[in-house]
Design an enzyme around this catalytic site. Structure first.
Site, mmCIF file in Angstrom:
data_model
loop_
_atom_site.group_PDB
_atom_site.id
_atom_site.type_symbol
_atom_site.label_atom_id
_atom_site.label_comp_id
_atom_site.label_asym_id
_atom_site.label_seq_id
_atom_site.Cartn_x
_atom_site.Cartn_y
_atom_site.Cartn_z
ATOM 1 N N ASP A 1 15.343 -0.850 12.830
ATOM 2 C CA ASP A 1 14.502 0.343 13.020
ATOM 3 C C ASP A 1 15.202 1.393 13.888
ATOM 4 O O ASP A 1 14.558 2.135 14.630
ATOM 5 C CB ASP A 1 13.144 -0.043 13.641
ATOM 6 N N LEU B 1 18.903 -5.730 7.016
ATOM 7 C CA LEU B 1 20.067 -5.700 6.127
ATOM 8 C C LEU B 1 21.338 -5.502 6.960
ATOM 9 O O LEU B 1 21.392 -4.622 7.829
ATOM 10 C CB LEU B 1 19.903 -4.580 5.100
ATOM 11 N N ASN C 1 13.555 3.910 5.620
ATOM 12 C CA ASN C 1 12.550 2.900 5.982
ATOM 13 C C ASN C 1 11.361 3.617 6.600
ATOM 14 O O ASN C 1 11.522 4.655 7.238
ATOM 15 C CB ASN C 1 13.163 1.946 7.020
ATOM 16 N N SER D 1 7.091 6.376 11.640
ATOM 17 C CA SER D 1 8.366 7.091 11.549
ATOM 18 C C SER D 1 9.056 6.762 10.232
ATOM 19 O O SER D 1 8.996 5.618 9.770
ATOM 20 C CB SER D 1 9.309 6.648 12.677
ATOM 21 N N GLU E 1 0.384 7.223 7.416
ATOM 22 C CA GLU E 1 1.693 6.650 7.111
ATOM 23 C C GLU E 1 2.062 6.929 5.643
ATOM 24 O O GLU E 1 3.189 7.324 5.335
ATOM 25 C CB GLU E 1 1.570 5.144 7.372
ATOM 26 N N HIS F 1 8.327 2.880 9.356
ATOM 27 C CA HIS F 1 8.030 1.937 10.434
ATOM 28 C C HIS F 1 6.791 2.406 11.192
ATOM 29 O O HIS F 1 6.684 3.592 11.526
ATOM 30 C CB HIS F 1 9.239 1.857 11.383
ATOM 31 N N SER G 1 0.828 -1.215 0.000
ATOM 32 C CA SER G 1 0.000 0.000 0.000
ATOM 33 C C SER G 1 0.863 1.266 0.000
ATOM 34 O O SER G 1 0.487 2.279 -0.598
ATOM 35 C CB SER G 1 -0.979 0.013 1.182
#
Ligand code: GRF
Length: 221
Positions: free
Chosen positions: A144, A92, A106, A135, A173, A108, A12
Site C-alpha cells: 500500500d 506482489l 490498487n 486511496s 470508495e 485501499h 463490490s
C-alpha cells in the site's frame, strides 16, 4: 482502456466498475478477473457478466515469486492497459511487478500513508481520527506504498464502529475507483518514474474527490 481486475473478496468494487462501464461513465472494457480464491464473490460477479475468469491458488506454487509471475502471465493473456487490484489480498513482489509499474493500481480503505495493511477502520477509530477514507495509488513492491493518485474522505462520527465506517465508506470508495480510472483512461493521470503526473505536471499530493464527485487538488482548486 482494457482492464484486468485482480480480486480476492466479495467484489463490490468490481460490480461498481462494471455498472459504470455499462452506463458509459468510463471508457473501459473489463476483459478478465483473476483471483487467488476460488470462492471469491468477485468471480461470481464476473461470470454473471460474461467476463473471463482465472483462478490461481497460491498453495499450488512452490514459492511466492512463481505465483506472482503466474498472475501477471494470466493477466498478460488479455493484453490489459491497466490492472486494477480491487480487494486483492496478496502482496506482489518487485521482480514480477517491475514490467507493470505505472500500469497497475490498487484501492485501499484508508487515507494513505496512514494505515497501510489490514484493519484500517479499527486503527483509525483507535487513533481518535476525525476522518477516514480510501486511496487509489499506483502499486509498488511496498505494501500500500506506491505513488498516490487520489483519495476520498468521510467524517468519523462519535460512536462509529469499524463496521459502520466500512459501510459508509464503501459507496465513496466505489466512486473514487471509478473516477480515478476515468482519469487514467482519459490520459489526465500518468505514471512517470515513480511519481504521478496530473495534466502533465507533478502531482505533489493526491487529488481529493469531493462529496459532489468533483475533483479538488490540495490547494482547493
Ligand atoms: C475494499 O474495502 C477495498 O478497499 C479493500 O478490500 C475491500 C474489497 O471490497 N482493499 P470488494 O471486494 O471490492 O467488495
Amino acid at each position: 482502456m482494457r482492464i484486468v481486475v485482480l480480486a480476492s473478496g466479495r467484489g463490490s468494487n468490481l460490480a461498481a466498475l462494471l455498472a459504470a462501464q455499462a452506463a458509459g461513465q468510463v471508457p473501459v472494457s473489463i476483459c478478465a478477473v483473476i483471483s487467488d480464491k476460488s470462492d471469491a464473490g468477485a468471480l461470481a460477479i464476473a461470470r454473471d457478466a460474461g467476463i473471463a475468469v482465472r483462478v490461481l491458488n497460491p498453495a499450488e506454487f512452490s514459492d511466492r515469486a512463481r505465483f506472482d509471475h503466474a498472475v501477471f502471465s494470466a493477466a498478460a493473456e488479455f493484453a490489459p492497459e491497466l490492472i486494477v487490484c480491487a480487494g486483492f489480498m496478496r502482496v506482489l513482489g518487485a521482480a514480477a511487478l517491475a514490467p507493470w509499474l505505472g500500469r497497475i493500481i490498487n484501492i485501499h480503505p484508508s487515507l494513505l500513508p496512514k494505515y497501510p495493511g489490514l484493519h484500517t477502520h479499527r486503527r483509525a477509530l483507535k487513533a481518535g481520527d476525525r476522518q477516514q477514507g480510501a486511496s487509489v495509488h499506483f502499486v509498488s513492491a511496498e505494501v500500500d506504498g506506491g505513488p498516490l493518485i487520489a483519495q476520498v474522505a468521510i467524517d468519523i462520527h462519535t460512536g462509529d464502529t469499524a463496521a459502520q465506517l466500512a459501510e459508509r465508506l464503501l459507496p465513496r470508495e466505489h466512486a473514487l475507483l471509478i473516477a480515478s480510472i476515468g482519469l487514467l483512461a482519459n490520459g489526465r493521470i500518468r505514471y512517470h518514474k515513480g511519481a504521478v503526473l496530473h495534466e502533465g505536471k507533478l502531482l505533489e499530493s493526491p487529488l481529493q474527490l469531493g462529496d459532489d464527485n468533483a475533483w479538488r487538488t490540495a490547494h482547493g482548486d
